[in-house]
Scaffold this motif. Sequence first.
Motif, PDB file in Angstrom:
ATOM      1  N   ILE A 188     -11.037  42.487-126.271  1.00 55.11           N
ATOM      2  CA  ILE A 188     -10.759  41.441-125.282  1.00 55.11           C
ATOM      3  C   ILE A 188     -11.518  41.638-123.974  1.00 55.11           C
ATOM      4  CG2 ILE A 188      -8.449  41.095-126.232  1.00 55.11           C
ATOM      5  CD1 ILE A 188      -7.345  42.493-123.731  1.00 55.11           C
ATOM      6  N   ARG A 189     -12.121  42.806-123.766  1.00 52.64           N
ATOM      7  CA  ARG A 189     -12.810  43.050-122.494  1.00 52.64           C
ATOM      8  C   ARG A 189     -13.937  42.049-122.233  1.00 52.64           C
ATOM      9  NH1 ARG A 189     -14.869  48.972-121.624  1.00 52.64           N
ATOM     10  NH2 ARG A 189     -16.184  48.332-123.370  1.00 52.64           N
ATOM     11  N   PRO A 190     -14.791  41.705-123.214  1.00 52.85           N
ATOM     12  CA  PRO A 190     -15.823  40.693-122.925  1.00 52.85           C
ATOM     13  C   PRO A 190     -15.227  39.348-122.517  1.00 52.85           C
ATOM     14  CG  PRO A 190     -16.315  41.846-124.980  1.00 52.85           C
ATOM     15  CD  PRO A 190     -14.945  42.253-124.576  1.00 52.85           C
ATOM     16  N   VAL A 191     -14.085  38.987-123.110  1.00 53.03           N
ATOM     17  CA  VAL A 191     -13.439  37.720-122.739  1.00 53.03           C
ATOM     18  C   VAL A 191     -12.963  37.789-121.290  1.00 53.03           C
ATOM     19  CG1 VAL A 191     -11.563  36.125-123.288  1.00 53.03           C
ATOM     20  CG2 VAL A 191     -12.748  37.350-125.125  1.00 53.03           C
ATOM     21  N   LEU A 192     -12.354  38.902-120.910  1.00 53.53           N
ATOM     22  CA  LEU A 192     -11.881  39.054-119.532  1.00 53.53           C
ATOM     23  C   LEU A 192     -13.047  39.046-118.550  1.00 53.53           C
ATOM     24  CD1 LEU A 192      -9.170  41.822-120.064  1.00 53.53           C
ATOM     25  CD2 LEU A 192      -8.805  39.357-119.841  1.00 53.53           C
ATOM     26  N   ASP A 193     -14.144  39.741-118.917  1.00 56.00           N
ATOM     27  CA  ASP A 193     -15.327  39.744-118.053  1.00 56.00           C
ATOM     28  C   ASP A 193     -15.849  38.327-117.848  1.00 56.00           C
ATOM     29  OD1 ASP A 193     -15.176  42.480-117.884  1.00 56.00           O
ATOM     30  OD2 ASP A 193     -16.685  42.857-119.425  1.00 56.00           O
ATOM     31  N   PRO A 229      -6.357  39.600-114.164  1.00 58.78           N
ATOM     32  CA  PRO A 229      -5.850  40.798-113.482  1.00 58.78           C
ATOM     33  C   PRO A 229      -4.549  41.321-114.068  1.00 58.78           C
ATOM     34  CG  PRO A 229      -5.566  38.847-112.111  1.00 58.78           C
ATOM     35  CD  PRO A 229      -6.434  38.444-113.249  1.00 58.78           C
ATOM     36  N   ALA A 230      -3.702  40.416-114.582  1.00 59.93           N
ATOM     37  CA  ALA A 230      -2.458  40.878-115.205  1.00 59.93           C
ATOM     38  C   ALA A 230      -2.762  41.733-116.428  1.00 59.93           C
ATOM     39  CB  ALA A 230      -1.593  39.673-115.592  1.00 59.93           C
ATOM     40  N   VAL A 231      -3.743  41.323-117.221  1.00 61.95           N
ATOM     41  CA  VAL A 231      -4.109  42.081-118.426  1.00 61.95           C
ATOM     42  C   VAL A 231      -4.771  43.401-118.041  1.00 61.95           C
ATOM     43  CG1 VAL A 231      -5.463  42.066-120.552  1.00 61.95           C
ATOM     44  CG2 VAL A 231      -4.378  39.962-119.760  1.00 61.95           C
ATOM     45  N   ARG A 232      -5.773  43.349-117.186  1.00 54.44           N
ATOM     46  CA  ARG A 232      -6.541  44.551-116.839  1.00 54.44           C
ATOM     47  C   ARG A 232      -5.674  45.614-116.163  1.00 54.44           C
ATOM     48  NH1 ARG A 232     -12.025  44.337-117.267  1.00 54.44           N
ATOM     49  NH2 ARG A 232     -13.070  42.303-117.274  1.00 54.44           N
TER      50      ARG A 232
END
Length: 656
Positions: A188-193, A229-232
């Motif tokens: 999911i990191r690329p999606v968050l980025d 930000p909630a996820v990270r």
Amino acid sequence: MATDTGTPQRATPAAPAPPPAGPATALLRARPVQAALLTVLLFAVVFGAYAAFGSLPTRTGLDLGLGAQLDRLYAWVVANRNASPLFLYGFNYLSVGLGSAVILIDQGLTLLTWPGVVVLGVFTAWRVAGWRVAAYVAVTFAVFGVLGLWEQAMTTLALITTSVLLALLAGIPLGIAAGRSQRFYRLIRPVLDFMQIMPAFAYLMPALLLFGIGNPSAAVVTTVYAIPPAVRITAMAIRNVDPGAVEATTSLGSTPWQLLTKVQLPLAKRTILLGVNQTIMLAMSMVVIASVIGAGGLGDAIYQALSKANVGQAMEAGLAIVLMAIALDRVTAAAGDGTRTPAIPERLRLPVLGAGVLAAAVAALAARLAGATAWPAGWELSIAGGVNWLNEALQDLVGDATKALAGATLNWVLDPLRAVLTDSPWWLVVIAAFVLGRLFGSWGTALTGGFAILACGLLGAWEFSMDTLSQVLVAALATVVIGFAVGILASRSDTFAALLRPLLDAMQTLPPFVYLIPAVALFGVGRIPALAAAVIYALPPVIRLVDDGIRGCSPSAVEAAVAQGSSRWQLLTKVQLPLARSSLLLAVNQGIMMVLAMVVIGALVGAGALGYGVVFGMAQNLLGLGLTSGLAIVGLGLFLDRVTQGAARQERTAHA
């Protein structure tokens, strides 16, 4: 003492050293040389295509016609919104549910009446953050009423509450999963980025297509914007829990659920609450921008005032938004910190909570019996007239100077740069983006940057994109120069840094919409106020990162330079700035991305370009124009982010 065994030990042969690179090899490994060779190769391809086909595509020919296809899609959606199962049993239900949630919370605040809201809000602030924050919250509520903005403030508060609850319901579970599974986090990191580099305006058109104009679209946009930000932060909080506590709990036979609920969440609570604070602040920023798609509330009051260039009315609504943002920030930050919470014995906590709720209910009942459910009109006071008078006086005083500055910037900097970008062949600009990506990053960075710029043309938004890029480059340069200068001064003076810190804290809590108000007051409408607002909006993170980077330099390196007789200028330029280069590059990245976000919003005060495409597309139901402009904004953001991140990544790799 070593013991000689008498047995000879055979020495391990050393690994052969690699042969030194010859001059030709070293030259070919240099990034500038690689970029130059790559440029020659791409030019050869371009002119080879010219020789084969007799001509090169023009900017018009570059357009794939996606806008027309999207207009047809929008026409289909409008015709089938009440007939297609996709909408009848999907998006329409979701739209009704979200709209009902916002209305329900808004009606709850109305039912509570203004005295009940004030009592409940002040009590909550006191219980979480102490008397000082409670007094500030009381003043904030009073300003809402006195300025005649009580209903708009409650609408904004209801929309923020709905969006934040939805964002936390989605973000915290995702963050927990990402914190417990490295594989899921990498997924999911690329999606968050990607979500975090998208300017806020880019979220508006898809929501408008699926949910129409109104609170449902605003709730969806605000929720999606506030989720990252909630996820990270939740994931970071779970991963940073003491490994010893996790191992001890696991060795005692605890199940994964027990480990999560009894150890990880309690130990990560403070950091997770920091994520809640960041989620609320992002929601606050987006809910104001969402006034463009019918969110209503305080954001709509600013939007309507700016559209009429009424600085006084915009200042009233802006003041209310600023106070609300600071109040929400102070209360949620105190909840995460925990140091300002009143010390109440545990046996009295439930009675105190009940007393607070009872006091709010009594206040609401008394207001209803007295017929004072709405804020009394006799208590209202408008400051719009006075602000407009001051604005006119300010224009008389400095209007000639600001006009001269704006004209010089337009004629000597902005217009020539825009002409260079828009008049240059598209393929030359794409090649330049490709080369910049290779110079400041990897081959992947070069490919991403080149394709992102090419996509702006394929979307049919080339001129708008180059116009926006010219504004971003000018504002980013001003931001970096001013931010670096102030950051360096702050790093060299503890007193100046201490005086600057509360100002930067306040600036970072303000929604971006608010920065347009003083810019319009000084420069009127157009591209210059948008650039001025973008510079001010982007300065706080740049100043902080420069200050932190220089202060984080190795003390031994600084002491050694001072001991060798270095002057303050030599210490700064030869030691501190080189050692802080990674932080400085990150400051450039953050400054550019925030400038892009603000320049796009500047379309609301006449900045034009891609932001104008989004706003005009929404106003005229031109989905093709709005969505292609939004996608082009994403393309520019991707290019600027990857190039500047590539430079920072290259620096970290060099020091690893």
